[in-house]
Design a protein around this motif. Structure first.
Motif, PDB file in Angstrom:
ATOM      1  N   LEU A 165      20.692 -15.325 -12.885  1.00  0.00           N
ATOM      2  CA  LEU A 165      19.732 -16.642 -13.876  1.00  0.00           C
ATOM      3  C   LEU A 165      20.056 -18.336 -14.484  1.00  0.00           C
ATOM      4  O   LEU A 165      20.573 -19.264 -13.949  1.00  0.00           O
ATOM      5  CB  LEU A 165      19.061 -16.374 -14.142  1.00  0.00           C
ATOM      6  N   TYR A 166      21.095 -17.196 -15.358  1.00  0.00           N
ATOM      7  CA  TYR A 166      21.818 -18.609 -15.945  1.00  0.00           C
ATOM      8  C   TYR A 166      22.312 -19.104 -16.291  1.00  0.00           C
ATOM      9  O   TYR A 166      23.799 -20.149 -16.443  1.00  0.00           O
ATOM     10  CB  TYR A 166      21.850 -17.662 -17.973  1.00  0.00           C
ATOM     11  N   ALA A 167      23.851 -18.532 -15.542  1.00  0.00           N
ATOM     12  CA  ALA A 167      25.263 -18.706 -14.997  1.00  0.00           C
ATOM     13  C   ALA A 167      24.340 -19.964 -14.378  1.00  0.00           C
ATOM     14  O   ALA A 167      25.194 -21.071 -14.284  1.00  0.00           O
ATOM     15  CB  ALA A 167      25.806 -18.190 -14.369  1.00  0.00           C
ATOM     16  N   ARG A 201       8.839 -16.718 -20.679  1.00  0.00           N
ATOM     17  CA  ARG A 201       8.676 -18.535 -20.299  1.00  0.00           C
ATOM     18  C   ARG A 201       8.811 -18.907 -21.280  1.00  0.00           C
ATOM     19  O   ARG A 201       8.830 -20.315 -21.318  1.00  0.00           O
ATOM     20  CB  ARG A 201       8.220 -18.152 -19.056  1.00  0.00           C
ATOM     21  N   PRO A 202       7.378 -18.019 -21.953  1.00  0.00           N
ATOM     22  CA  PRO A 202       7.387 -19.044 -23.411  1.00  0.00           C
ATOM     23  C   PRO A 202       8.366 -18.787 -24.676  1.00  0.00           C
ATOM     24  O   PRO A 202       8.188 -20.228 -25.259  1.00  0.00           O
ATOM     25  CB  PRO A 202       6.442 -18.257 -24.478  1.00  0.00           C
ATOM     26  N   TYR A 203       9.450 -18.603 -24.144  1.00  0.00           N
ATOM     27  CA  TYR A 203      10.535 -19.288 -25.361  1.00  0.00           C
ATOM     28  C   TYR A 203      12.019 -20.561 -24.664  1.00  0.00           C
ATOM     29  O   TYR A 203      12.689 -20.671 -25.592  1.00  0.00           O
ATOM     30  CB  TYR A 203      11.958 -18.406 -25.553  1.00  0.00           C
ATOM     31  N   LEU A 209      20.303 -26.167 -22.875  1.00  0.00           N
ATOM     32  CA  LEU A 209      20.741 -26.971 -22.301  1.00  0.00           C
ATOM     33  C   LEU A 209      19.248 -26.927 -21.360  1.00  0.00           C
ATOM     34  O   LEU A 209      19.648 -28.007 -20.495  1.00  0.00           O
ATOM     35  CB  LEU A 209      21.748 -26.551 -21.225  1.00  0.00           C
ATOM     36  N   GLY A 210      18.070 -25.964 -21.966  1.00  0.00           N
ATOM     37  CA  GLY A 210      17.210 -27.036 -20.413  1.00  0.00           C
ATOM     38  C   GLY A 210      16.946 -26.269 -19.623  1.00  0.00           C
ATOM     39  O   GLY A 210      18.290 -25.209 -19.333  1.00  0.00           O
ATOM     40  N   ALA A 211      16.119 -25.708 -19.395  1.00  0.00           N
ATOM     41  CA  ALA A 211      15.648 -24.884 -18.111  1.00  0.00           C
ATOM     42  C   ALA A 211      15.039 -26.517 -17.093  1.00  0.00           C
ATOM     43  O   ALA A 211      14.205 -26.167 -17.277  1.00  0.00           O
ATOM     44  CB  ALA A 211      14.603 -23.826 -17.971  1.00  0.00           C
TER      45      ALA A 211
END
Length: 216
Positions: A165-167, A201-203, A209-211
């Protein structure tokens, strides 16, 4: 006694430990490390190393996400297994667990550090190249497979879900890697990980880098 999990809401390693507990049906009390007390003080006193997650259960302190999963696997043997009983398959699961933590999460975090100005590395080209290598290897690995090791969802997949996900948020997975994209989709749809992801999600505004939209 209920297991207590000290957890940062955006940490991939905390997501990994939470997904494992949800997968196994192991109840836990989460103490969120968002800068508020008393959780921050308790965590610092228990683990001066200053990394998360850690767990406390029956008088034991367990550190690192992999260590926590190994612990709950041993402590709750009648719940669904995340480390197979067959020692050779278990070794494969542990090997791929380390792959995601070392060869996906590490370059991803180094790119975040560079973006934050915490380290300098010519724009991060070596770490992007490392992720590209890992992505290509994983795409080849996942052709014809549902999960990354063994025949079922395992500890390695608990690691893969947040790390991929984060990668992808940090250095996008190329669209032509269809097997890897399909695997990522299965991971994000897995109810145990989807629950951990929804709780974070609230965080998301905290991710440096932004979601990106539509990439979760």
């Amino acid at each position: 006694m209920t297991l207590i999990l000290y957890s940062h809401p955006l940490s991939s390693y905390c997501h990994k430990a939470k997904a494992a507990c949800y997968e196994k049906g192991v109840a836990f009390e989460e103490r969120i490390l968002d800068g508020s007390e008393p959780a921050m003080g308790e965590w610092a006193a228990l683990w001066p190393i200053g990394k998360f997650p850690i767990a406390v259960h029956d008088g034991r302190m367990v550190f690192e996400a992999t260590g926590i999963i190994e612990y709950v696997e041993a402590r709750f043997p009648d719940t669904p297994r995340l480390i197979p009983a067959d020692p050779l398959v278990a070794a494969e699961v542990r090997m791929w667990d380390r792959f995601f933590d070392n060869y996906v999460a590490t370059p991803q975090q180094r790119l975040v550090n560079i973006a934050l100005g915490r380290e300098h590395d010519d724009g991060g080209a070596p770490w992007r190249a490392a992720l590209d290598t890992a992505y290509a290897l994983l795409d080849d690995r996942m052709r014809g497979r549902e999960w990354v090791a063994g025949d079922g969802f395992s500890m390695a997949d608990c690691s893969a879900a947040p790390q991929l996900l984060y990668a992808d948020w940090t250095h996008a997975i190329p669209q032509h890697l269809e097997a890897l994209w399909a695997y990522r989709g299965r991971l994000l749809a897995r109810p145990s990980y989807a629950r951990a992801l929804d709780e974070a999600r609230p965080y998301r505004h905290m991710f440096p880098l932004g979601a990106p939209e539509g990439r979760d």
